[in-house]
Design a protein around this motif. Structure first.
Motif, PDB file in Angstrom:
ATOM      1  N   ARG A   1      -0.361   8.017   4.169  1.00 37.05           N
ATOM      2  CA  ARG A   1       1.003   7.497   4.243  1.00 37.05           C
ATOM      3  C   ARG A   1       1.463   7.426   5.703  1.00 37.05           C
ATOM      4  O   ARG A   1       2.094   6.444   6.118  1.00 37.05           O
ATOM      5  CB  ARG A   1       1.942   8.395   3.438  1.00 37.05           C
ATOM      6  CG  ARG A   1       3.388   7.853   3.354  1.00 37.05           C
ATOM      7  CD  ARG A   1       4.300   8.918   2.769  1.00 37.05           C
ATOM      8  NE  ARG A   1       3.847   9.352   1.466  1.00 37.05           N
ATOM      9  CZ  ARG A   1       4.096   8.683   0.330  1.00 37.05           C
ATOM     10  NH1 ARG A   1       4.806   7.574   0.371  1.00 37.05           N
ATOM     11  NH2 ARG A   1       3.641   9.138  -0.823  1.00 37.05           N
ATOM     12  N   ARG A   2       1.134   8.471   6.512  1.00 40.46           N
ATOM     13  CA  ARG A   2       1.558   8.490   7.902  1.00 40.46           C
ATOM     14  C   ARG A   2       0.879   7.367   8.690  1.00 40.46           C
ATOM     15  O   ARG A   2       1.518   6.697   9.508  1.00 40.46           O
ATOM     16  CB  ARG A   2       1.236   9.845   8.529  1.00 40.46           C
ATOM     17  CG  ARG A   2       1.736   9.992   9.959  1.00 40.46           C
ATOM     18  CD  ARG A   2       1.650  11.434  10.427  1.00 40.46           C
ATOM     19  NE  ARG A   2       0.285  11.952  10.373  1.00 40.46           N
ATOM     20  CZ  ARG A   2      -0.149  12.816   9.445  1.00 40.46           C
ATOM     21  NH1 ARG A   2       0.695  13.265   8.507  1.00 40.46           N
ATOM     22  NH2 ARG A   2      -1.402  13.250   9.451  1.00 40.46           N
ATOM     23  N   GLU A   3      -0.382   7.133   8.419  1.00 39.54           N
ATOM     24  CA  GLU A   3      -1.082   6.049   9.108  1.00 39.54           C
ATOM     25  C   GLU A   3      -0.485   4.678   8.772  1.00 39.54           C
ATOM     26  O   GLU A   3      -0.273   3.837   9.654  1.00 39.54           O
ATOM     27  CB  GLU A   3      -2.574   6.084   8.724  1.00 39.54           C
ATOM     28  CG  GLU A   3      -3.339   7.284   9.260  1.00 39.54           C
ATOM     29  CD  GLU A   3      -3.503   7.215  10.756  1.00 39.54           C
ATOM     30  OE1 GLU A   3      -3.525   6.093  11.309  1.00 39.54           O
ATOM     31  OE2 GLU A   3      -3.597   8.285  11.397  1.00 39.54           O
TER      32      GLU A   3
ATOM     33  N   ALA B   1      -0.547  16.000  -1.378  1.00 41.83           N
ATOM     34  CA  ALA B   1      -1.923  16.183  -0.938  1.00 41.83           C
ATOM     35  C   ALA B   1      -2.085  15.738   0.518  1.00 41.83           C
ATOM     36  O   ALA B   1      -1.447  14.770   0.961  1.00 41.83           O
ATOM     37  CB  ALA B   1      -2.873  15.390  -1.844  1.00 41.83           C
ATOM     38  N   ASP B   2      -2.937  16.471   1.234  1.00 44.68           N
ATOM     39  CA  ASP B   2      -3.122  16.164   2.648  1.00 44.68           C
ATOM     40  C   ASP B   2      -3.665  14.754   2.850  1.00 44.68           C
ATOM     41  O   ASP B   2      -3.265  14.053   3.796  1.00 44.68           O
ATOM     42  CB  ASP B   2      -4.081  17.181   3.279  1.00 44.68           C
ATOM     43  CG  ASP B   2      -3.473  18.580   3.286  1.00 44.68           C
ATOM     44  OD1 ASP B   2      -2.220  18.667   3.213  1.00 44.68           O
ATOM     45  OD2 ASP B   2      -4.238  19.555   3.350  1.00 44.68           O
ATOM     46  N   GLU B   3      -4.592  14.334   1.970  1.00 43.07           N
ATOM     47  CA  GLU B   3      -5.149  12.991   2.122  1.00 43.07           C
ATOM     48  C   GLU B   3      -4.066  11.926   1.933  1.00 43.07           C
ATOM     49  O   GLU B   3      -3.995  10.941   2.699  1.00 43.07           O
ATOM     50  CB  GLU B   3      -6.276  12.768   1.110  1.00 43.07           C
ATOM     51  CG  GLU B   3      -7.494  13.647   1.335  1.00 43.07           C
ATOM     52  CD  GLU B   3      -7.302  15.048   0.748  1.00 43.07           C
ATOM     53  OE1 GLU B   3      -6.203  15.301   0.191  1.00 43.07           O
ATOM     54  OE2 GLU B   3      -8.222  15.868   0.860  1.00 43.07           O
ATOM     55  N   VAL B   4      -3.212  12.136   0.942  1.00 41.59           N
ATOM     56  CA  VAL B   4      -2.143  11.174   0.685  1.00 41.59           C
ATOM     57  C   VAL B   4      -1.149  11.168   1.840  1.00 41.59           C
ATOM     58  O   VAL B   4      -0.697  10.110   2.291  1.00 41.59           O
ATOM     59  CB  VAL B   4      -1.451  11.491  -0.645  1.00 41.59           C
ATOM     60  CG1 VAL B   4      -0.265  10.555  -0.875  1.00 41.59           C
ATOM     61  CG2 VAL B   4      -2.434  11.394  -1.805  1.00 41.59           C
ATOM     62  N   ALA B   5      -0.775  12.358   2.322  1.00 38.96           N
ATOM     63  CA  ALA B   5       0.179  12.440   3.416  1.00 38.96           C
ATOM     64  C   ALA B   5      -0.383  11.796   4.691  1.00 38.96           C
ATOM     65  O   ALA B   5       0.337  11.078   5.406  1.00 38.96           O
ATOM     66  CB  ALA B   5       0.532  13.905   3.698  1.00 38.96           C
TER      67      ALA B   5
ATOM     68  N   GLN C   1       0.831  -1.209   0.000  1.00 37.32           N
ATOM     69  CA  GLN C   1       0.000   0.000   0.000  1.00 37.32           C
ATOM     70  C   GLN C   1       0.861   1.253   0.000  1.00 37.32           C
ATOM     71  O   GLN C   1       0.546   2.236  -0.681  1.00 37.32           O
ATOM     72  CB  GLN C   1      -0.919  -0.016   1.223  1.00 37.32           C
ATOM     73  CG  GLN C   1      -1.935  -1.153   1.223  1.00 37.32           C
ATOM     74  CD  GLN C   1      -2.795  -1.147   2.469  1.00 37.32           C
ATOM     75  OE1 GLN C   1      -3.410  -0.137   2.805  1.00 37.32           O
ATOM     76  NE2 GLN C   1      -2.830  -2.286   3.169  1.00 37.32           N
ATOM     77  N   ILE C   2       1.944   1.226   0.775  1.00 32.35           N
ATOM     78  CA  ILE C   2       2.827   2.403   0.807  1.00 32.35           C
ATOM     79  C   ILE C   2       3.481   2.616  -0.547  1.00 32.35           C
ATOM     80  O   ILE C   2       3.619   3.758  -1.026  1.00 32.35           O
ATOM     81  CB  ILE C   2       3.870   2.242   1.924  1.00 32.35           C
ATOM     82  CG1 ILE C   2       3.194   2.259   3.292  1.00 32.35           C
ATOM     83  CG2 ILE C   2       4.925   3.343   1.842  1.00 32.35           C
ATOM     84  CD1 ILE C   2       4.127   1.966   4.450  1.00 32.35           C
ATOM     85  N   SER C   3       3.905   1.535  -1.187  1.00 35.33           N
ATOM     86  CA  SER C   3       4.547   1.682  -2.498  1.00 35.33           C
ATOM     87  C   SER C   3       3.568   2.204  -3.543  1.00 35.33           C
ATOM     88  O   SER C   3       3.965   2.907  -4.479  1.00 35.33           O
ATOM     89  CB  SER C   3       5.109   0.337  -2.941  1.00 35.33           C
ATOM     90  OG  SER C   3       4.065  -0.610  -3.113  1.00 35.33           O
TER      91      SER C   3
ATOM     92  N   GLU D   1       2.542   4.026   7.687  1.00 33.98           N
ATOM     93  CA  GLU D   1       3.895   3.883   8.231  1.00 33.98           C
ATOM     94  C   GLU D   1       3.872   3.601   9.726  1.00 33.98           C
ATOM     95  O   GLU D   1       4.694   2.826  10.237  1.00 33.98           O
ATOM     96  CB  GLU D   1       4.698   5.148   7.928  1.00 33.98           C
ATOM     97  CG  GLU D   1       5.057   5.294   6.451  1.00 33.98           C
ATOM     98  CD  GLU D   1       5.749   6.612   6.169  1.00 33.98           C
ATOM     99  OE1 GLU D   1       5.730   7.497   7.069  1.00 33.98           O
ATOM    100  OE2 GLU D   1       6.302   6.769   5.058  1.00 33.98           O
ATOM    101  N   GLU D   2       2.944   4.218  10.441  1.00 34.92           N
ATOM    102  CA  GLU D   2       2.841   3.945  11.874  1.00 34.92           C
ATOM    103  C   GLU D   2       2.425   2.496  12.122  1.00 34.92           C
ATOM    104  O   GLU D   2       2.953   1.819  13.025  1.00 34.92           O
ATOM    105  CB  GLU D   2       1.833   4.910  12.511  1.00 34.92           C
ATOM    106  CG  GLU D   2       2.322   6.355  12.568  1.00 34.92           C
ATOM    107  CD  GLU D   2       1.277   7.296  13.124  1.00 34.92           C
ATOM    108  OE1 GLU D   2       0.145   6.808  13.406  1.00 34.92           O
ATOM    109  OE2 GLU D   2       1.572   8.501  13.284  1.00 34.92           O
ATOM    110  N   GLN D   3       1.464   2.001  11.312  1.00 32.72           N
ATOM    111  CA  GLN D   3       1.069   0.597  11.459  1.00 32.72           C
ATOM    112  C   GLN D   3       2.232  -0.342  11.132  1.00 32.72           C
ATOM    113  O   GLN D   3       2.429  -1.360  11.802  1.00 32.72           O
ATOM    114  CB  GLN D   3      -0.121   0.296  10.543  1.00 32.72           C
ATOM    115  CG  GLN D   3      -1.381   1.053  10.899  1.00 32.72           C
ATOM    116  CD  GLN D   3      -2.514   0.722   9.946  1.00 32.72           C
ATOM    117  OE1 GLN D   3      -2.585  -0.391   9.421  1.00 32.72           O
ATOM    118  NE2 GLN D   3      -3.408   1.691   9.725  1.00 32.72           N
ATOM    119  N   LEU D   4       3.000   0.025  10.117  1.00 38.30           N
ATOM    120  CA  LEU D   4       4.133  -0.820   9.741  1.00 38.30           C
ATOM    121  C   LEU D   4       5.177  -0.854  10.844  1.00 38.30           C
ATOM    122  O   LEU D   4       5.775  -1.900  11.126  1.00 38.30           O
ATOM    123  CB  LEU D   4       4.740  -0.297   8.436  1.00 38.30           C
ATOM    124  CG  LEU D   4       5.906  -1.101   7.858  1.00 38.30           C
ATOM    125  CD1 LEU D   4       5.468  -2.521   7.532  1.00 38.30           C
ATOM    126  CD2 LEU D   4       6.469  -0.417   6.606  1.00 38.30           C
TER     127      LEU D   4
END
Length: 822
Positions: free
Chosen positions: A109-111, A102-106, A88-90, A113-116
């Motif tokens: 991505r942050r969510e 974009a704020d939605e993308v950022a 999903q991150i890739s 990465e935190e789960q990962l």
């Protein structure tokens, strides 16, 4: 924006550190991390000291190995979820520096990465713990191997020094005295009471044991001999082998009963009870050695596994008995001295005579083995090949036995008792193990012969070799232990084998190969079943021709096998993306080396799809090869010629070359029969006769009707042709044969002549020189005429003279030979 990205990166790193620290402070699921930490600390301290007992080190190692297996499982925790998050991150792409995201993308991505980070934390802990545990295990193994090496090269007192004998013999006598004293008068009343209470059991067990020991061998031989006289069939060898085990079972039961009787007496002390325990073990070992020798060096030439004479086999059996006796005596003496706490130098001196005797028997055994295969005059070629292969191995073992016997004796004399025992006893056990493998290989062949009904012929098939390889693989761990490997070393190899090996970012384990083999086998079988159903049930009910049916079946086979391989790779979890670069580099070299094979492969696919030729077609290829297409494979096509030979034609030649297909689409074809008649024949009459003959043939089509053509005025005949269309061109040769017979019969009846070539030959010689006379003129011709008659003879013109100048006008006939000379 760049500043915001940096802030997010710092937050992710902080979360990673926080989560990792949280997990490190806690236990992994199902693993007591505190207990593992204490065990690892104690093991590290023991390794640092380097002088602990080997038993304690083995205990630490076994505990660490158990934890390592748990960490290995924990390393794959949440593997599927982690892979999904990474995917999903890739898919979100990589942020571009200097450009806003974009704020939605950022946020997404942050969510992710935190789960990962949260899911990767236990994996990181498991990886760290696994690395530490595996390192400690390797250090302990290295330390134990170093200690064993030091013990092997340790030098003790030489047994040839007389000064060492009194002390060693005294210690040995003391050990025997202590063993006897344990049966002494101490506690005699209690022992006597226990003995009298169990007297009946002791007598029965003792007598039964002695009877089985003394008569077991004889009884087993009688049972086998009686079975041989009354049995016949493919399974007789199997039952003979099973019954031969009675030679071990009867005496072994007797030894067990005798040991039980000795225990029941109550007179045995602690050392005596230990000796009684090992009596059945040593007796069983001796019986097994003797049984293997009887199988390998059998008295019957047909049952012997090694090619030796009867005298040599008898000598080999005698040497095995001696080796077994001295081998067990050696172990028994060592056991008695070790129970008394004797030093290794004492053991070396007391055991020296046994080492000499054992080495001598092993040396003689090596000499016998080196003569293996000397008698091969009566063998066939294939039997000689197999016998020579086995003989080379046996002769090599004989050479090894001689070398070990000499080396063990010399090492013991020089004081290296541990090294001498290390090479002597394992060599004996190795020879016995290999003999057992050879015996079981023969037994497996007999079992296969009994199941298949082939009997002794199964011994000459490929299956015994396959069974022998399996038995050798099973014997490898046993041989490794015999030669000093620890059980932990075997389990370590197996653990490493189960973990597999890394290829790029993928780890391939034996389970992956098992999954691949199972899935591919299922796909392969399913493909073959589908092909069989199509070929026998589905396609025959359609209007597709035979060639098209074969093409569909073959195409389904190729597609099915490809899909089976692809699904097997995916099911086994093998990631081939890491091999893409290597495969790309190899494909260039393989492409140059295998371009012809690839060309034939592609051509085979074109043949199956386009179907310019099909199985059963009558074709003619470049070079004049003609026949029926019997099989179209991926690389080549098999053509069966009319003389029943197979011609293998590469598929690329069929695609790029000229191919004549006589039966493509249908079997309708034309056949031409040429015929010549003599000059002066009635051409209309000849035409009518030929037309009647052609129309009378049942294979000739009426529409289009046969054509009779007057082709040429030949040099010797009037040339005609019969052109006929046949229902099946495969019968063209038979139709030609019938037509020619009919022409010969009708022409003979109608008086039509079939001419043969005729030719007049005139030979001219050079003019004969004649003397010139002014008063006389000569009428001598310039040459002589020679005419070839119809019967093949040369004749001279009667008006001409002979060479002798007379005018008698006689002629001479001379036949012309095959070269045209007179």
């Amino acid at each position: 924006m760049l500043k915001c990205f940096k802030l997010r990166l710092v937050a992710v790193i902080a979360a990673l550190i926080l989560c990792a620290g949280t997990v490190l402070a806690q236990d992994l699921p199902g693993i007591d991390m505190q207990r593992w930490t204490d065990l690892a600390n104690r093991a590290e301290a023991s390794v640092d000291e380097g002088n602990l007992d080997e038993g304690l080190l083995e205990t630490y190692r076994n505990g660490l190995a158990a934890y390592r297996d748990q960490f290995e499982v924990a390393r794959s925790t949440n593997a599927s979820r982690i892979n999904s998050l990474r995917a999903q991150i890739s898919m979100l792409g990589t942020p571009i520096a200097g450009l806003p995201e974009a704020d939605e993308v950022a946020f997404q991505r942050r969510e992710l990465e935190e789960q990962l980070v949260m899911l990767n934390a236990p994996v990181m802990v498991a990886d760290t713990a696994f690395a530490r545990t595996n390192g400690l295990i390797n250090e302990i193994d290295t330390l134990l191997r170093a200690r064993k090496t030091d013990a092997l090269i340790k030098r003790v007192g030489s047994p040839l020094i007389p000064a060492n004998w009194p002390a060693a013999l005294g210690i040995f006598n003391g050990a025997l005295a202590q063993l006897w004293n344990e049966v002494g008068p101490e506690g005699a009343t209690e022992r006597r009471a226990e003995f009298m209470a169990n007297l009946q059991v002791i007598v029965v067990a003792g007598l039964a044991g002695l009877l089985l020991i003394l008569m077991g061998q004889r009884w087993s031989k009688k049972i086998v001999a009686r079975f041989n006289r009354q049995s016949d069939g493919s399974g007789v060898n199997v039952w003979r082998f099973v019954l031969s085990l009675l030679r071990i079972v009867f005496p072994l039961i007797g030894l067990a009963l005798l040991s039980f009787a000795m225990f029941t007496t109550g007179y045995l002390g602690e050392m005596g009870e230990q000796i009684a325990v090992i009596i059945p073990l040593f007796g069983g070992l001796m019986l097994c050695f003797r049984w293997v020798a009887d199988q390998v060096f059998a008295r019957n030439d047909e049952d012997a596994l090694i090619l030796l004479s009867q005298q040599e086999r008898a000598q080999a059996r005698l040497m095995v008995c001696g080796i077994t006796l001295f081998f067990i005596a050696n172990i028994l003496v060592v056991h008695i001295l070790e129970m008394d706490g004797a030093d290794v130098s004492v053991v070396a001196i007391v055991n020296f005579p046994l080492t000499i005797l054992t080495s001598y028997c092993l040396y003689r055994m090596g000499q016998v083995l080196r003569r293996c295969g000397s008698e091969t005059a009566d063998l066939e070629d294939d039997e000689l090949t197999r016998a020579s292969t086995l003989a080379r191995v046996v002769r090599s073992l004989g050479t090894l036995s001689i070398g070990v016997a000499i080396a063990a004796t010399v090492s013991h004399i020089l004081g290296f008792y541990n090294a001498s025992s290390f090479i002597l006893l394992p060599t004996i056990l190795t020879l016995i193990t290999l003999g057992l493998v050879l015996t079981l290989q023969r037994f497996s062949a007999d079992v296969y012969g009994a199941i298949s009904g082939t009997g002794k012929l199964a011994r000459e098939s490929l299956y015994p070799i396959f069974f022998g390889l399996i038995l050798l693989m099973l014997a490898v761990p046993l041989l490794a232990i015999v030669w000093g490997a620890r059980v932990a070393d075997i389990t370590e190899v197996w653990a490493a084998f189960r973990r597999g090996f890394s290829v790029g970012n993928s780890r391939i384990s034996p389970t992956d190969f098992i999954y691949f083999a199972v899935i591919f086998s299922i796909g392969y079988v399913a493909t073959r079943l589908a092909q069989g159903a199509l070929k026998t049930n589905v396609l025959p009910k359609t209007k597709i021709d035979k060639g098209g049916q074969n093409a569909i079946v073959s195409g389904l086979g190729y597609v099915g096998i490809f899909l089976a391989a692809l699904v097997a790779i995916m099911g086994a979890g093998i990631d081939l993306s890491s091999l893409a670069i290597v495969a790309g580099a190899l494909s260039v070299g393989i492409g140059f080396g295998l371009q012809n094979i690839v060309s034939n492969f592609v051509s085979g696919i074109i043949l199956l799809v386009e179907r310019p030729i099909s199985e059963g077609d009558w074709i003619e290829v470049s070079g004049g090869q003609m026949g029926y297409v019997r099989d179209i494979s991926v690389r080549s096509t098999r053509i069966e010629t009319f003389d029943k030979t197979d011609v293998i034609v590469p598929n690329a030649d069929l695609i790029s070359g000229t191919v004549t297909n006589y039966t493509r689409g249908n079997t309708l074809g034309r056949v031409i029969v040429p015929i010549g008649v003599a000059y002066g024949s009635d051409t209309r009459k000849v035409e009518a006769i030929l037309r009647e003959i052609a129309e009378a043939q049942p294979m000739v089509l009426a529409n289009p009707a046969p054509a009779i053509l007057f082709m040429n005025f030949g040099p010797s005949s009037l040339d005609f042709e019969i052109r006929m269309f046949l229902r099946d061109v495969n019968w063209s040769v038979a139709v030609k044969n019938d037509v020619n017979h009919a022409i010969a019969e009708r022409f003979a009846q109608e008086g039509v002549e079939i001419p043969f070539p005729q030719q007049d030959v005139w030979l001219r010689t050079a003019p004969k020189p004649v003397p010139h006379d002014e008063n006389h003129q000569t009428d001598e011709p310039a040459g002589r005429g020679i005419v070839q008659r119809a019967d093949g003879y040369l004749t001279m013109d009667a008006s001409e003279d002979d060479d002798d100048g007379d005018d008698n006008g006689d002629t001479s006939d001379s036949p012309i030979d095959g070269d045209g000379g007179a």
